[in-house]
Enzyme design. Structure first.
Site, PDB file in Angstrom:
ATOM      1  N   LYS A 221      -4.328  -0.153  -5.385  1.00 60.28           N
ATOM      2  CA  LYS A 221      -3.119   0.970  -5.667  1.00 60.28           C
ATOM      3  C   LYS A 221      -2.670   0.952  -4.076  1.00 60.28           C
ATOM      4  O   LYS A 221      -3.240   0.944  -3.123  1.00 60.28           O
ATOM      5  CB  LYS A 221      -3.516   2.352  -5.803  1.00 60.28           C
ATOM      6  CG  LYS A 221      -2.428   3.324  -5.698  1.00 60.28           C
ATOM      7  CD  LYS A 221      -2.775   4.700  -5.985  1.00 60.28           C
ATOM      8  CE  LYS A 221      -1.784   5.748  -5.652  1.00 60.28           C
ATOM      9  NZ  LYS A 221      -2.389   7.156  -6.578  1.00 60.28           N
ATOM     10  N   LYS A 276      -1.031  -0.859  -9.494  1.00 62.62           N
ATOM     11  CA  LYS A 276       0.183   0.105  -9.235  1.00 62.62           C
ATOM     12  C   LYS A 276       0.737  -0.028  -7.706  1.00 62.62           C
ATOM     13  O   LYS A 276       0.011  -0.105  -6.968  1.00 62.62           O
ATOM     14  CB  LYS A 276      -0.450   1.498  -9.521  1.00 62.62           C
ATOM     15  CG  LYS A 276       0.474   2.778  -9.170  1.00 62.62           C
ATOM     16  CD  LYS A 276      -0.351   3.992  -9.304  1.00 62.62           C
ATOM     17  CE  LYS A 276       0.526   5.200  -8.992  1.00 62.62           C
ATOM     18  NZ  LYS A 276       0.123   6.063  -8.329  1.00 62.62           N
TER      19      LYS A 276
HETATM   20  C1  PBG Z   1      -1.622  10.769  -6.930  1.00 63.53           C
HETATM   21  C2  PBG Z   1      -0.473   9.968  -7.712  1.00 63.53           C
HETATM   22  C3  PBG Z   1       0.405   9.236  -7.410  1.00 63.53           C
HETATM   23  C4  PBG Z   1       0.777   8.490  -8.511  1.00 63.53           C
HETATM   24  C5  PBG Z   1      -0.004   8.584  -9.543  1.00 63.53           C
HETATM   25  N1  PBG Z   1      -1.134   9.412  -8.858  1.00 63.53           N
HETATM   26  C6  PBG Z   1       1.289   9.356  -5.962  1.00 63.53           C
HETATM   27  C7  PBG Z   1       0.741   8.968  -4.718  1.00 63.53           C
HETATM   28  O1  PBG Z   1      -0.243   8.348  -4.845  1.00 63.53           O
HETATM   29  O2  PBG Z   1       1.392   9.322  -3.929  1.00 63.53           O
HETATM   30  C8  PBG Z   1       1.909   7.606  -8.356  1.00 63.53           C
HETATM   31  C9  PBG Z   1       2.696   7.622  -9.878  1.00 63.53           C
HETATM   32  C10 PBG Z   1       4.171   7.249 -10.097  1.00 63.53           C
HETATM   33  O3  PBG Z   1       4.990   7.077  -8.966  1.00 63.53           O
HETATM   34  O4  PBG Z   1       4.791   7.124 -11.200  1.00 63.53           O
HETATM   35  N2  PBG Z   1      -2.431   9.927  -6.013  1.00 63.53           N
END
Ligand code: PBG
Length: 353
Positions: A221, A276
């Site tokens: 991520k 992601k």
């Molecule tokens: C929480 C989380 C996030 C997303 C999914 N879980 C945001 C982040 O890490 O700041 C992003 C999902 C999206 O942008 O559609 N940790």
């Protein structure tokens, strides 16, 4: 009619010449890749990848309110009451979508530095999961494990001396995961990017008797600007302010490091891994799938949704075609499935054929 496929009789007088100027024997060119593209039936026959409803995971936003509240930066997406979330789950099940992901917008008054609402029994997430599983037992439910919806600073963990404290956060995440499993969550998805959390969460789930609960780790991520609209949706944007998550989420410059992240999560017991954001990281999806041959998922995140929706609403892109094209691209890269806010749209389009 056979004649339909025969070239017109007026054959060129001189010997054919190839693209690079050489004389060639016989008809030029002998190999014509366009033959297989000529008719819809051959295109279908030789298609290497296919997108199906089984590939879709639909993220839903829930809130305490009664009605649906639109997310400004994600046209067409709303924060749902529990009753509406149950309705959406029914619709998803009817369409054949296998899995939902639940994200809460927590009231500001409940946000704390330690995100304690994340481990409060019967919190919004737990009630949403329980309501959905009660009404639609056949659909899978996934929950994020991370503190950002629950902290007043918007980070995914607790902060000590200006740094998101890894081990202390992991201990809280374990409790959050068990609580969600108790509510009926089928898939725990640690999205926090703390080190060592997958193994600890696995142990905690097993110790609590939840060895059947799956873990889909947000393994690779990235600290991405494409999460902006999501933070808007769960209301963490103002909490986070100008801060970023670069001390725990990955640097977009790195690719080998993603393989190390995935290797660790798998060794710690992840059943499925995720990359992601999605579209700008298809190279990572491909490397991960090729290297590990494990169930691999991609998240077409909020910013990707906003980008495509925005353009479509302006008439600059053909909505349905870009939705299906991008989702197929994930499959081609090697993803087994995609988390996408377009899941319902795509499922309907796929049902139409
Ligand atoms: C929480 C989380 C996030 C997303 C999914 N879980 C945001 C982040 O890490 O700041 C992003 C999902 C999206 O942008 O559609 N940790």
């Amino acid at each position: 009619m056979v004649e339909r496929l025969r070239r017109p009789p007026a054959a060129p007088a001189e010997a054919p010449v190839s693209d690079n100027g050489e004389r060639v024997h016989g008809q030029f060119p002998r190999v014509r890749l366009r033959r297989n593209r000529r008719d819809a039936w051959t295109r279908r026959l030789v298609a290497e990848h296919r997108l199906g409803v089984d590939d879709l995971i639909w993220p839903l936003f829930v809130h305490e309110g009664g009605g649906p509240v639109p997310v400004a930066s994600m046209p067409g997406v709303e924060r749902l009451s529990l009753a509406l979330a149950v309705e959406a789950a029914r619709e998803a099940a009817d369409l054949g979508i296998p899995l939902l992901a639940i994200f809460p917008q927590i009231e500001q008054a409940l946000k704390r530095p330690d995100g304690s609402e994340a481990i409060a029994p019967n919190n919004l997430v737990c009630r949403a999961v329980a309501a959905i599983k009660r009404a639609v037992p056949g659909i899978g439910v996934l929950c994020d494990v991370a503190l950002d919806p629950f902290t007043d600073h918007g980070h995914d963990g607790v902060i000590r001396q200006g740094y998101v404290a890894n081990d202390e956060t992991v201990a809280i995440l374990c409790r959050q995961a068990v609580l969600q499993a108790e509510a009926g969550c089928d898939v725990i998805a640690p999205s926090d990017m703390m080190d060592g959390r997958v193994g600890r969460v696995r142990d905690a789930l097993d110790a609590a008797g939840f060895e059947a609960v799956r873990i889909m780790s947000y393994a690779a991520k990235y600290a991405s600007a494409f999460f902006g609209p999501f933070r808007d949706a769960i209301g963490s944007k103002t909490n986070l302010g100008l801060a970023d998550k670069k001390t725990y989420q990955m640097d977009p410059a790195n690719s080998d490091e993603a393989l190390r992240e995935v290797a660790l999560d798998l060794a710690e017991g992840a059943d499925m891994v995720m990359v992601k954001p999605g579209m700008p990281y298809l190279d990572i999806v491909a490397r991960v799938k090729q290297r590990f041959a494990m169930p691999t998922f991609a998240y077409q995140v909020s910013g990707e949704y906003a980008m495509m929706k925005g353009a479509a609403l302006n008439g600059w892109l053909d909505h349905d075609r870009v939705v299906l094209e991008t989702l197929l691209a994930f499959k081609r890269a090697g993803a087994d499935g995609v988390l996408t806010y377009f899941a319902r749209d795509a499922a309907k389009l796929l049902a139409k054929g």
